[in-house]
Design an enzyme around this catalytic site. Sequence first.
Site, PDB file in Angstrom:
ATOM      1  N   CYS A   1     -49.959 -91.629  23.496  1.00  0.00           N
ATOM      2  CA  CYS A   1     -49.027 -90.590  23.067  1.00  0.00           C
ATOM      3  C   CYS A   1     -48.276 -90.988  21.797  1.00  0.00           C
ATOM      4  O   CYS A   1     -47.935 -90.142  20.973  1.00  0.00           O
ATOM      5  CB  CYS A   1     -48.038 -90.262  24.188  1.00  0.00           C
ATOM      6  SG  CYS A   1     -47.112 -91.685  24.796  1.00  0.00           S
TER       7      CYS A   1
ATOM      8  N   GLU B   1     -41.568 -87.303  29.162  1.00  0.00           N
ATOM      9  CA  GLU B   1     -42.132 -88.070  28.041  1.00  0.00           C
ATOM     10  C   GLU B   1     -43.445 -87.405  27.711  1.00  0.00           C
ATOM     11  O   GLU B   1     -44.415 -87.496  28.464  1.00  0.00           O
ATOM     12  CB  GLU B   1     -42.305 -89.544  28.439  1.00  0.00           C
ATOM     13  CG  GLU B   1     -42.498 -90.467  27.239  1.00  0.00           C
ATOM     14  CD  GLU B   1     -43.950 -90.553  26.813  1.00  0.00           C
ATOM     15  OE1 GLU B   1     -44.291 -89.892  25.795  1.00  0.00           O
ATOM     16  OE2 GLU B   1     -44.725 -91.244  27.481  1.00  0.00           O
TER      17      GLU B   1
ATOM     18  N   GLU C   1     -51.767 -82.439  18.809  1.00  0.00           N
ATOM     19  CA  GLU C   1     -52.177 -83.739  19.347  1.00  0.00           C
ATOM     20  C   GLU C   1     -53.639 -83.683  19.766  1.00  0.00           C
ATOM     21  O   GLU C   1     -54.022 -82.900  20.637  1.00  0.00           O
ATOM     22  CB  GLU C   1     -51.299 -84.120  20.533  1.00  0.00           C
ATOM     23  CG  GLU C   1     -51.562 -85.521  21.052  1.00  0.00           C
ATOM     24  CD  GLU C   1     -50.599 -85.921  22.162  1.00  0.00           C
ATOM     25  OE1 GLU C   1     -50.138 -87.066  22.145  1.00  0.00           O
ATOM     26  OE2 GLU C   1     -50.312 -85.074  23.031  1.00  0.00           O
TER      27      GLU C   1
END
Length: 490
Positions: A291, A257, A390
Amino acid sequence: MTPEGVEIRNPEKLYIAGAWVESTGTARFELVSPDTEEVVGVVADATAEDMDRAVAAAREAFDTGPWPQLSPAERGAAVLRWAEELEKRQGELCAAWTAQVGGLASFAPQMHGGAIATMKFIASLGSSFEFVVRRPSQMVDTALVVYEPVGVAACIAPWNAPFGILSSKAAYALVAGCTVVLKPSPETPLEAYIMAEAAEAAGIPAGVVNLVCGGRDASDHLVNNPGIDKVSFTGSTVAGRRIGEVCAGRVARCTLELGGKSAAIVRDDFPIEAAAQILGNTITVMSGQVCAMLSRAIVSKSRHDELAEAIAGVMKGVKIGPSTAPDTQLGPLAMKRQLERVEDYIRIGKQEGAELVTGGNRPSAMNKGYFMEPTLFANVDNTSRIAQEEIFGPVLALIPAEDEEDAIRIANESQFGLNSSVLTGDVDAAYRLGRRLRAGGFGQNGMRLEFGLPFGGFKQSGIGREGGVEGLHSFLESKTMLLDGMPAAL
């Protein structure tokens, strides 16, 4: 040494084979408060040899111990006892999170209470999940598909939500019949120590749960250990790529993940002020260190400037302060390197020509701690770095689109695919657009997450799913059995 409100018996030891043992090395991790920049805790830094000891203990417990041979209901009952022991220490879990990464004390009870409730749900799967299923067969009298534990699992958690992520991984693994090596982030090990103590108090057999906190090299050694059958990892895409390569090389199972750069499309039917409230307040959740964060907002060109002004107004009203203050809305970033990362991306955004509407600086009134103002860039090119990479901080990129089709194209123009949203009052439009967004999650009108349901990403946001019944499947292997009759045991 542990922070105020956290009582851990052996912070400078490791939990291996049911005992608290010394590390084979002498190094220690210092835990630094992001509010004050002061050391608030010290724990053991495990060596590669320590990792091997933990794997050997988990291997022994799986190969010869009673745990995999217990019924799923018995394992579920043990996990429930574990959750109940953790519930007694919820206050400590909250205090640990706030001390280590600056998570808001006002939000901590909700976050950790929810994680314990999730553990209890996972425990219930021991009784409700069908571990043996009869299937139609043209060849034999009885065809069974049985689900068996994958083996020894390394559960590796990140620093942003350490307890919820690590406890979920471990609970699924144990209900499945696996044994585990818990490997928390070096920045947030305290929750894992509390988990190990609670497992001991709950009577989890020796070797079923092991705890080692180590840095990058020791962690890589753990993943490479052939005694690990499955790696369950949550963290950066860079680290996930490395783990995926290692697991592929020895055909070990893995669930990854990873990162995200999730988009929210603002449809023309949605009020500007309502959209500004959602987007401006969402980006401050956990200081943007989520996230699944909606860090890109896509709006039609004709409404772009109005929305930018409205979001800036919301951001300017956000209360920045210590994580322990009850009225704080935006606390510090988790660590110095994370603050520096965010500052680097703000510089990059300016260099790339995006319009810095508000924020972009450390609060002038705060001379200690890793604080950053909520930041809005407008007129962002979706191919730019601040739109594609990110950032993991309170930085929102507002991107103009020609029309709805262009908005969908922009949302999907990303290496990531973890979460998504459409802001609209039209549920049919939300469903229609949501089905076209290449992401593992979708929420109408905001960042909506429910961990009792499957969670994971498309593309470079990961492999596999956690949460829901699907989270149990990731720790199981299926076996097809062709028999001449139905066994008496069934």
